[in-house]
Motif scaffolding. Structure first.
Motif, PDB file in Angstrom:
ATOM      1  N   GLN A 180       0.809  -1.212   0.000  1.00 38.02           N
ATOM      2  CA  GLN A 180       0.000   0.000   0.000  1.00 38.02           C
ATOM      3  C   GLN A 180       0.846   1.267   0.000  1.00 38.02           C
ATOM      4  OE1 GLN A 180      -2.686  -0.359   3.331  1.00 38.02           O
ATOM      5  NE2 GLN A 180      -3.840  -2.033   2.405  1.00 38.02           N
ATOM      6  N   LEU A 181       1.819   1.353   0.909  1.00 37.91           N
ATOM      7  CA  LEU A 181       2.637   2.558   0.995  1.00 37.91           C
ATOM      8  C   LEU A 181       3.823   2.530   0.040  1.00 37.91           C
ATOM      9  CD1 LEU A 181       2.672   3.028   4.891  1.00 37.91           C
ATOM     10  CD2 LEU A 181       1.212   4.156   3.202  1.00 37.91           C
ATOM     11  N   GLY A 182       4.300   1.351  -0.301  1.00 38.18           N
ATOM     12  CA  GLY A 182       5.422   1.225  -1.233  1.00 38.18           C
ATOM     13  C   GLY A 182       6.739   1.730  -0.689  1.00 38.18           C
ATOM     14  N   TRP A 183       6.905   1.704   0.633  1.00 36.75           N
ATOM     15  CA  TRP A 183       8.133   2.222   1.227  1.00 36.75           C
ATOM     16  C   TRP A 183       9.293   1.231   1.121  1.00 36.75           C
ATOM     17  CZ3 TRP A 183       5.952   4.556   6.447  1.00 36.75           C
ATOM     18  CH2 TRP A 183       5.159   5.658   6.133  1.00 36.75           C
ATOM     19  N   PHE A 184       8.986  -0.067   1.096  1.00 31.32           N
ATOM     20  CA  PHE A 184      10.023  -1.093   1.097  1.00 31.32           C
ATOM     21  C   PHE A 184       9.760  -2.085  -0.037  1.00 31.32           C
ATOM     22  CE2 PHE A 184       9.801   0.441   5.461  1.00 31.32           C
ATOM     23  CZ  PHE A 184      11.139   0.656   5.764  1.00 31.32           C
ATOM     24  N   PRO A 185      10.815  -2.747  -0.524  1.00 34.78           N
ATOM     25  CA  PRO A 185      10.640  -3.740  -1.602  1.00 34.78           C
ATOM     26  C   PRO A 185       9.905  -4.973  -1.097  1.00 34.78           C
ATOM     27  CG  PRO A 185      12.903  -3.739  -0.821  1.00 34.78           C
ATOM     28  CD  PRO A 185      12.234  -2.572  -0.150  1.00 34.78           C
ATOM     29  N   LEU A 186       9.295  -5.709  -2.006  1.00 38.52           N
ATOM     30  CA  LEU A 186       8.491  -6.873  -1.654  1.00 38.52           C
ATOM     31  C   LEU A 186       9.294  -8.157  -1.617  1.00 38.52           C
ATOM     32  CD1 LEU A 186       5.300  -6.131  -3.802  1.00 38.52           C
ATOM     33  CD2 LEU A 186       5.657  -5.682  -1.373  1.00 38.52           C
ATOM     34  N   ARG A 187      10.465  -8.198  -2.229  1.00 40.12           N
ATOM     35  CA  ARG A 187      11.204  -9.457  -2.310  1.00 40.12           C
ATOM     36  C   ARG A 187      12.685  -9.192  -2.509  1.00 40.12           C
ATOM     37  NH1 ARG A 187       9.183 -12.765  -7.204  1.00 40.12           N
ATOM     38  NH2 ARG A 187      11.078 -13.939  -6.725  1.00 40.12           N
ATOM     39  N   GLY A 188      13.476 -10.249  -2.249  1.00 45.06           N
ATOM     40  CA  GLY A 188      14.907 -10.186  -2.511  1.00 45.06           C
ATOM     41  C   GLY A 188      15.696  -9.516  -1.404  1.00 45.06           C
ATOM     42  N   LEU A 189      17.018  -9.754  -1.447  1.00 43.43           N
ATOM     43  CA  LEU A 189      17.938  -9.174  -0.469  1.00 43.43           C
ATOM     44  C   LEU A 189      18.612  -7.912  -1.011  1.00 43.43           C
ATOM     45  CD1 LEU A 189      18.823 -10.006   2.386  1.00 43.43           C
ATOM     46  CD2 LEU A 189      20.833 -11.088   1.381  1.00 43.43           C
ATOM     47  N   THR A 190      18.655  -7.794  -2.332  1.00 38.87           N
ATOM     48  CA  THR A 190      19.210  -6.598  -2.980  1.00 38.87           C
ATOM     49  C   THR A 190      18.438  -6.333  -4.264  1.00 38.87           C
ATOM     50  OG1 THR A 190      20.865  -7.950  -4.146  1.00 38.87           O
ATOM     51  CG2 THR A 190      21.552  -6.929  -2.061  1.00 38.87           C
ATOM     52  N   SER A 191      18.660  -5.167  -4.839  1.00 40.86           N
ATOM     53  CA  SER A 191      18.020  -4.815  -6.105  1.00 40.86           C
ATOM     54  C   SER A 191      18.738  -5.485  -7.272  1.00 40.86           C
ATOM     55  CB  SER A 191      18.031  -3.299  -6.298  1.00 40.86           C
ATOM     56  OG  SER A 191      17.316  -2.653  -5.265  1.00 40.86           O
ATOM     57  N   GLY A 192      18.084  -5.489  -8.421  1.00 43.65           N
ATOM     58  CA  GLY A 192      18.664  -6.129  -9.588  1.00 43.65           C
ATOM     59  C   GLY A 192      19.916  -5.446 -10.089  1.00 43.65           C
ATOM     60  N   ASN A 193      20.020  -4.140  -9.886  1.00 42.76           N
ATOM     61  CA  ASN A 193      21.197  -3.388 -10.358  1.00 42.76           C
ATOM     62  C   ASN A 193      22.191  -3.145  -9.234  1.00 42.76           C
ATOM     63  OD1 ASN A 193      19.531  -1.654  -8.930  1.00 42.76           O
ATOM     64  ND2 ASN A 193      20.081   0.129 -10.176  1.00 42.76           N
ATOM     65  N   TRP A 194      22.221  -4.014  -8.247  1.00 42.91           N
ATOM     66  CA  TRP A 194      23.072  -3.822  -7.062  1.00 42.91           C
ATOM     67  C   TRP A 194      24.544  -3.747  -7.438  1.00 42.91           C
ATOM     68  CZ3 TRP A 194      26.664  -6.574  -3.954  1.00 42.91           C
ATOM     69  CH2 TRP A 194      26.814  -6.086  -2.654  1.00 42.91           C
ATOM     70  N   GLU A 195      24.972  -4.548  -8.418  1.00 46.84           N
ATOM     71  CA  GLU A 195      26.380  -4.564  -8.823  1.00 46.84           C
ATOM     72  C   GLU A 195      26.810  -3.241  -9.440  1.00 46.84           C
ATOM     73  OE1 GLU A 195      28.541  -6.825  -8.261  1.00 46.84           O
ATOM     74  OE2 GLU A 195      27.261  -8.431  -7.481  1.00 46.84           O
ATOM     75  N   GLU A 196      25.879  -2.494  -9.981  1.00 51.23           N
ATOM     76  CA  GLU A 196      26.218  -1.235 -10.636  1.00 51.23           C
ATOM     77  C   GLU A 196      26.254  -0.061  -9.668  1.00 51.23           C
ATOM     78  OE1 GLU A 196      23.264  -0.769 -13.606  1.00 51.23           O
ATOM     79  OE2 GLU A 196      23.716  -2.670 -14.626  1.00 51.23           O
ATOM     80  N   LEU A 197      25.821  -0.255  -8.430  1.00 50.40           N
ATOM     81  CA  LEU A 197      25.732   0.831  -7.462  1.00 50.40           C
ATOM     82  C   LEU A 197      27.079   1.071  -6.787  1.00 50.40           C
ATOM     83  CD1 LEU A 197      22.363  -0.164  -5.710  1.00 50.40           C
ATOM     84  CD2 LEU A 197      22.692   1.479  -7.570  1.00 50.40           C
ATOM     85  N   SER A 198      27.243   2.257  -6.231  1.00 53.06           N
ATOM     86  CA  SER A 198      28.430   2.567  -5.429  1.00 53.06           C
ATOM     87  C   SER A 198      28.325   1.850  -4.076  1.00 53.06           C
ATOM     88  CB  SER A 198      28.540   4.081  -5.215  1.00 53.06           C
ATOM     89  OG  SER A 198      27.423   4.557  -4.473  1.00 53.06           O
ATOM     90  N   TRP A 199      29.427   1.844  -3.305  1.00 53.60           N
ATOM     91  CA  TRP A 199      29.414   1.133  -2.030  1.00 53.60           C
ATOM     92  C   TRP A 199      28.387   1.721  -1.067  1.00 53.60           C
ATOM     93  CZ3 TRP A 199      31.136  -3.485  -1.153  1.00 53.60           C
ATOM     94  CH2 TRP A 199      32.178  -3.992  -1.934  1.00 53.60           C
TER      95      TRP A 199
END
Length: 344
Positions: A180-199
């Motif tokens: 409803q609020l969309g504050w947090f993701p619904l699944r997984g431990l990281t996002s799909g583009n986690w490797e592309e993010l900075s530390w």
């Protein structure tokens, strides 16, 4: 002490053997074993391919499966040998710390466990540390204010949190804060583009994903520790040496933290190893399933459903060994906390 430790280590062997033996016997009588599951999948695949003019599996309609093919499958899974021979062969593998190979994933059980450990470690570490960081100070505060409105209100809140199953709380958190609020993701431990993010972005993304599952596990896990801390402190506060320290004019905080604290924390500190290990391997199955976290709990559940016996028995062997060693370590912690404890 050395003789006590040696005796406990020797007693672990029959205990471990008994656990493996009982589990192995149970698996022999459970219907729908790996051979049956393989045949069912092959029939389904053959039926699907038949409409396309394909399928090499020797299933002959009403006549069933070719007996030679069944024998080949049994040999593939090792079921062509007697049960007792398979059991002793398994013990020989475990003595060499070889947990076997998965029937359906065609990978070593040790590799599967190592792949799933990061998820379980994440859930376990956060649950353990947050629970104790909340439970111990709260238990001390409740003991100091025993019988007050603060004590009654916090007891009510703690017991309500303890009564709500973690899975139910997880569903509520997902629906409210994830859906409803969309504050947090619904699944997984990281996002799909986690490797592309900075530390820095990776850390934020990881904490963003882990918030809801850890909250669902923590709320019901610190009630026992909180009440244990409170009762331990109350028991120590009422002892004679505390009255003597107060009579000498010592400050109340000095009496509490210097004299009471060490003795009151004995049962809590001694339970650290068991609580630490339990945070990894217990209570996470439903949470991992709900939040689509591929950890040890989900691996064990899927292995039982698919009758992947090497994974079932291999993980059980590992967990049992760790549990027995942790129990021994918990007993030795009593001596470390209070040298007056003797095992004679």
């Amino acid at each position: 002490m050395a003789s006590y430790i040696l005796k406990r280590l020797l007693l672990m062997l029959p205990t471990l053997l008994g656990v493996l033996l009982v589990t192995f016997i149970v698996t022999q009588f459970v219907p729908g074993g790996p051979v049956e599951q393989y045949l069912a999948e092959a029939r389904a695949n053959n039926a699907g391919g038949a409409g396309e003019g394909g399928g090499s599996f020797s299933y002959r309609g009403g006549q069933g499966v070719d007996p030679k093919r069944i024998e080949q499958i049994k040999k593939l899974y090792g079921f062509d040998k007697p049960a007792h021979e398979r059991f002793f062969q398994m013990l020989g593998q475990y003595a060499r710390f070889d947990l076997g190979k998965s029937f359906f994933q065609n990978r070593d059980v040790g590799e599967l466990i190592r792949d799933k450990l990061p998820v379980s470690i994440s859930l376990g570490l956060w649950t353990f540390f947050i629970s104790y960081l909340i439970a111990v100070p709260l238990g001390v505060a409740k003991a100091v204010r025993a019988g007050s409105r603060f004590d009654l209100v916090t007891t009510l809140i703690v017991l309500i949190g303890y009564a709500i199953p973690g899975f139910v709380l997880g569903v509520a958190l997902l629906v409210i804060f994830g859906g409803q609020l969309g504050w947090f993701p619904l699944r997984g431990l990281t996002s799909g583009n986690w490797e592309e993010l900075s530390w820095g972005a990776r850390i934020v993304d990881y904490l963003w994903h882990i918030t809801l599952p850890v909250t669902a596990m923590v709320v019901g896990s610190f009630a026992v520790t909180t009440m244990l801390t409170k009762n331990s402190f109350l028991e120590e506060i009422r002892k004679q040496y505390v009255l003597t320290a107060r009579a000498k004019g010592l400050d109340e905080s000095r009496v509490l933290w210097k004299h009471v604290f060490r003795n009151a924390l004995m049962p809590i500190i001694a339970g650290f190893p068991a609580a630490f290990l339990g945070a990894f391997f217990t209570g996470s199955l439903l949470i991992e399933t709900l939040f689509s976290l591929d950890g040890l709990g989900l691996l064990s559940y899927e292995s039982v459903i698919r009758r992947d016996y090497p994974v079932v028995l291999g993980t059980l062997y590992l967990f049992t060994v760790l549990g027995l060693l942790t129990k021994l370590l918990s007993d030795l912690m009593y001596v470390w906390v209070d040298p007056r404890v003797k095992f004679d």
